[in-house]
Design a protein around this motif. Structure first.
Motif, PDB file in Angstrom:
ATOM      1  N   LEU A 144       9.754 -36.133   5.804  1.00 17.17           N
ATOM      2  CA  LEU A 144      10.968 -35.371   6.051  1.00 17.17           C
ATOM      3  C   LEU A 144      10.667 -34.042   6.745  1.00 17.17           C
ATOM      4  O   LEU A 144      11.443 -33.567   7.578  1.00 17.17           O
ATOM      5  CB  LEU A 144      11.681 -35.129   4.721  1.00 17.17           C
ATOM      6  CG  LEU A 144      13.061 -34.513   4.700  1.00 17.17           C
ATOM      7  CD1 LEU A 144      13.876 -35.115   3.569  1.00 17.17           C
ATOM      8  CD2 LEU A 144      12.983 -33.011   4.503  1.00 17.17           C
ATOM      9  N   VAL A 145       9.507 -33.423   6.412  1.00 19.65           N
ATOM     10  CA  VAL A 145       9.175 -32.107   6.980  1.00 19.65           C
ATOM     11  C   VAL A 145       7.946 -32.159   7.885  1.00 19.65           C
ATOM     12  O   VAL A 145       7.355 -31.132   8.205  1.00 19.65           O
ATOM     13  CB  VAL A 145       8.959 -31.073   5.858  1.00 19.65           C
ATOM     14  CG1 VAL A 145      10.231 -30.867   5.062  1.00 19.65           C
ATOM     15  CG2 VAL A 145       7.812 -31.481   4.934  1.00 19.65           C
ATOM     16  N   ASN A 146       7.536 -33.351   8.313  1.00 20.02           N
ATOM     17  CA  ASN A 146       6.425 -33.527   9.253  1.00 20.02           C
ATOM     18  C   ASN A 146       5.103 -32.997   8.696  1.00 20.02           C
ATOM     19  O   ASN A 146       4.426 -32.174   9.312  1.00 20.02           O
ATOM     20  CB  ASN A 146       6.722 -32.851  10.593  1.00 20.02           C
ATOM     21  CG  ASN A 146       5.694 -33.238  11.659  1.00 20.02           C
ATOM     22  OD1 ASN A 146       5.175 -34.351  11.654  1.00 20.02           O
ATOM     23  ND2 ASN A 146       5.407 -32.320  12.577  1.00 20.02           N
ATOM     24  N   LEU A 147       4.738 -33.514   7.539  1.00 23.52           N
ATOM     25  CA  LEU A 147       3.427 -33.198   6.975  1.00 23.52           C
ATOM     26  C   LEU A 147       2.620 -34.469   6.727  1.00 23.52           C
ATOM     27  O   LEU A 147       1.761 -34.500   5.850  1.00 23.52           O
ATOM     28  CB  LEU A 147       3.585 -32.425   5.662  1.00 23.52           C
ATOM     29  CG  LEU A 147       3.902 -30.943   5.778  1.00 23.52           C
ATOM     30  CD1 LEU A 147       4.061 -30.327   4.398  1.00 23.52           C
ATOM     31  CD2 LEU A 147       2.810 -30.203   6.550  1.00 23.52           C
ATOM     32  N   SER A 148       2.893 -35.522   7.478  1.00 24.52           N
ATOM     33  CA  SER A 148       2.212 -36.794   7.287  1.00 24.52           C
ATOM     34  C   SER A 148       0.985 -36.883   8.179  1.00 24.52           C
ATOM     35  O   SER A 148       0.936 -36.311   9.261  1.00 24.52           O
ATOM     36  CB  SER A 148       3.159 -37.963   7.598  1.00 24.52           C
ATOM     37  OG  SER A 148       4.294 -37.918   6.761  1.00 24.52           O
ATOM     38  N   SER A 201       2.865 -43.347  -2.091  1.00 20.85           N
ATOM     39  CA  SER A 201       2.655 -42.936  -0.702  1.00 20.85           C
ATOM     40  C   SER A 201       1.862 -41.641  -0.618  1.00 20.85           C
ATOM     41  O   SER A 201       1.352 -41.299   0.457  1.00 20.85           O
ATOM     42  CB  SER A 201       4.003 -42.758   0.007  1.00 20.85           C
ATOM     43  OG  SER A 201       4.835 -41.878  -0.711  1.00 20.85           O
ATOM     44  N   LEU A 202       1.711 -40.933  -1.731  1.00 18.21           N
ATOM     45  CA  LEU A 202       0.874 -39.735  -1.713  1.00 18.21           C
ATOM     46  C   LEU A 202      -0.577 -40.093  -1.387  1.00 18.21           C
ATOM     47  O   LEU A 202      -1.361 -39.229  -0.965  1.00 18.21           O
ATOM     48  CB  LEU A 202       0.980 -38.967  -3.034  1.00 18.21           C
ATOM     49  CG  LEU A 202       0.432 -39.573  -4.319  1.00 18.21           C
ATOM     50  CD1 LEU A 202      -1.049 -39.256  -4.508  1.00 18.21           C
ATOM     51  CD2 LEU A 202       1.202 -39.041  -5.520  1.00 18.21           C
ATOM     52  N   VAL A 257      -0.928 -37.235   1.132  1.00 16.51           N
ATOM     53  CA  VAL A 257      -1.633 -36.149   0.448  1.00 16.51           C
ATOM     54  C   VAL A 257      -3.136 -36.365   0.471  1.00 16.51           C
ATOM     55  O   VAL A 257      -3.900 -35.444   0.747  1.00 16.51           O
ATOM     56  CB  VAL A 257      -1.140 -36.020  -1.012  1.00 16.51           C
ATOM     57  CG1 VAL A 257      -1.970 -34.988  -1.779  1.00 16.51           C
ATOM     58  CG2 VAL A 257       0.330 -35.637  -1.049  1.00 16.51           C
ATOM     59  N   MET A 258      -3.576 -37.596   0.202  1.00 12.89           N
ATOM     60  CA  MET A 258      -5.005 -37.858   0.051  1.00 12.89           C
ATOM     61  C   MET A 258      -5.659 -38.418   1.309  1.00 12.89           C
ATOM     62  O   MET A 258      -6.877 -38.556   1.362  1.00 12.89           O
ATOM     63  CB  MET A 258      -5.225 -38.806  -1.127  1.00 12.89           C
ATOM     64  CG  MET A 258      -4.626 -38.265  -2.422  1.00 12.89           C
ATOM     65  SD  MET A 258      -4.825 -39.369  -3.835  1.00 12.89           S
ATOM     66  CE  MET A 258      -6.588 -39.230  -4.104  1.00 12.89           C
TER      67      MET A 258
END
Length: 320
Positions: free
Chosen positions: A179-183, A7-8, A12-13
């Motif tokens: 979980l920390v809203n960085l999507s 899922s990164l 992330v990418m």
């Protein structure tokens, strides 16, 4: 357990799904996690295409995660019983993944809840039992009704790890960035947000921007020199980074004193000079300058060397 998930690719990418990430990219991120972890079990997701061919190819790619990245187990999606057995024979622990398997997004027609009928729920339970018997050490259950997850958990002798599958699973897992809203993308309905890191980062960046605009940023050097260059006022202290137009410019025009060079700072796109000095551009003037032509100061000598090393036509910007 810490899962380095594919899922990164999305969180992330910035890809739209998990299919684009490669084995080498997953190895890179798994290595980074491995270096930070001391006690937890590190599990690496095998990306799409790395185990969808022959069993031998799947085992060979799994070996890379263990040998090159330090993973202690790999995770594969789908009821691939033969592959799980082969990995177990190769002494590679396996975590299976059933239900909503993101690498099958096109076949499923999107990220949809699975095992919604009695027939599909029974088939899913049979797959889970077969995987456990083949050697899977745990089974991830994603995006299925809690009743189906509870029935599978009760049937298996290995742990079940739920993600959007209800509280009856033996354990739970969630994507850290969700979980920390960085999507980057909308979160699944089952995701519960425990913090808003995006808002925290945004606020910090906005405050930093305000400090820069009002010139209230702190300096770590003992001298602060205000220069007017390229039509802007910049503060020069400590480390000065000069951006060059190309790597050829670096190769052709870098002639600074070798004693003052630091090869670790020399890159194809610029050079960091790790000392305090003054430097002038155009008609700019320095508020602090000592020495004269007959008795130049060390800083002014260094300034001349810098200007000789970096012709003005190659200097685009100055940043701290």
């Amino acid at each position: 357990m810490i899962l380095v998930g594919d899922s990164l690719a999305m969180v992330v990418m910035g890809h739209d799904n998990t299919l684009a990430i490669t084995v080498d990219e997953m190895l890179h991120h798994t290595r980074a996690v491995r270096r930070a972890v001391r006690r937890a079990l590190v599990v690496a997701d095998m990306p799409f295409g790395s185990y969808h061919g022959t069993v031998a190819e799947g085992v060979a790619n799994a070996v890379r995660f263990v040998k090159e990245a330090g993973a202690e187990a790999v995770k594969i999606e789908g009821p691939r019983v033969e592959l799980v057995a082969a990995l177990t024979d190769a002494e590679i622990p396996v975590v299976a993944h059933l239900g909503l398997t993101p690498q099958s997004v096109h076949r499923m027609g999107g990220y949809r809840v699975q095992a919604r009928t009695a027939e599909t729920a029974m088939r899913l339970k049979a797959d889970a039992v077969a995987l456990a018997e083949a050697g899977a050490g745990a089974v991830v259950l994603e995006g299925i009704p809690r009743e189906a997850a509870a029935a599978i958990t009760a049937e298996l002798t290995v742990p079940t790890i739920g993600i959007g599958a209800g509280p009856e699973c033996d354990g739970q897992i969630l994507v850290f960035h969700d979980l920390v809203n960085l999507s980057f993308s909308p979160q699944a309905k089952f995701v519960r947000r425990y913090a808003d890191a995006a808002a925290m980062f945004r606020g910090a960046i906005e405050r930093y921007r305000e400090d820069v605009e009002h010139r209230t940023t702190r300096t770590w050097g003992t001298r602060a020199i205000r220069e007017r260059s390229l039509g802007q006022t910049v503060l020069i202290t400590g480390v000065l980074f000069i951006s060059l137009s190309s790597s050829e410019a670096v190769q052709e025009h870098f002639h600074a004193d070798p004693k003052e060079q630091n090869s670790n700072n020399h890159e194809c796109c610029g050079f960091a000079i790790r000392r305090r000095f003054t430097i002038r551009f155009g008609q700019g003037h320095s508020e602090e300058h000592k020495g004269n032509a007959e008795n130049p100061s060390p800083d002014s000598l260094h300034e001349r060397r810098v200007r000789r090393s970096f012709p003005e036509k190659f200097i685009h910007a100055v940043a701290i």
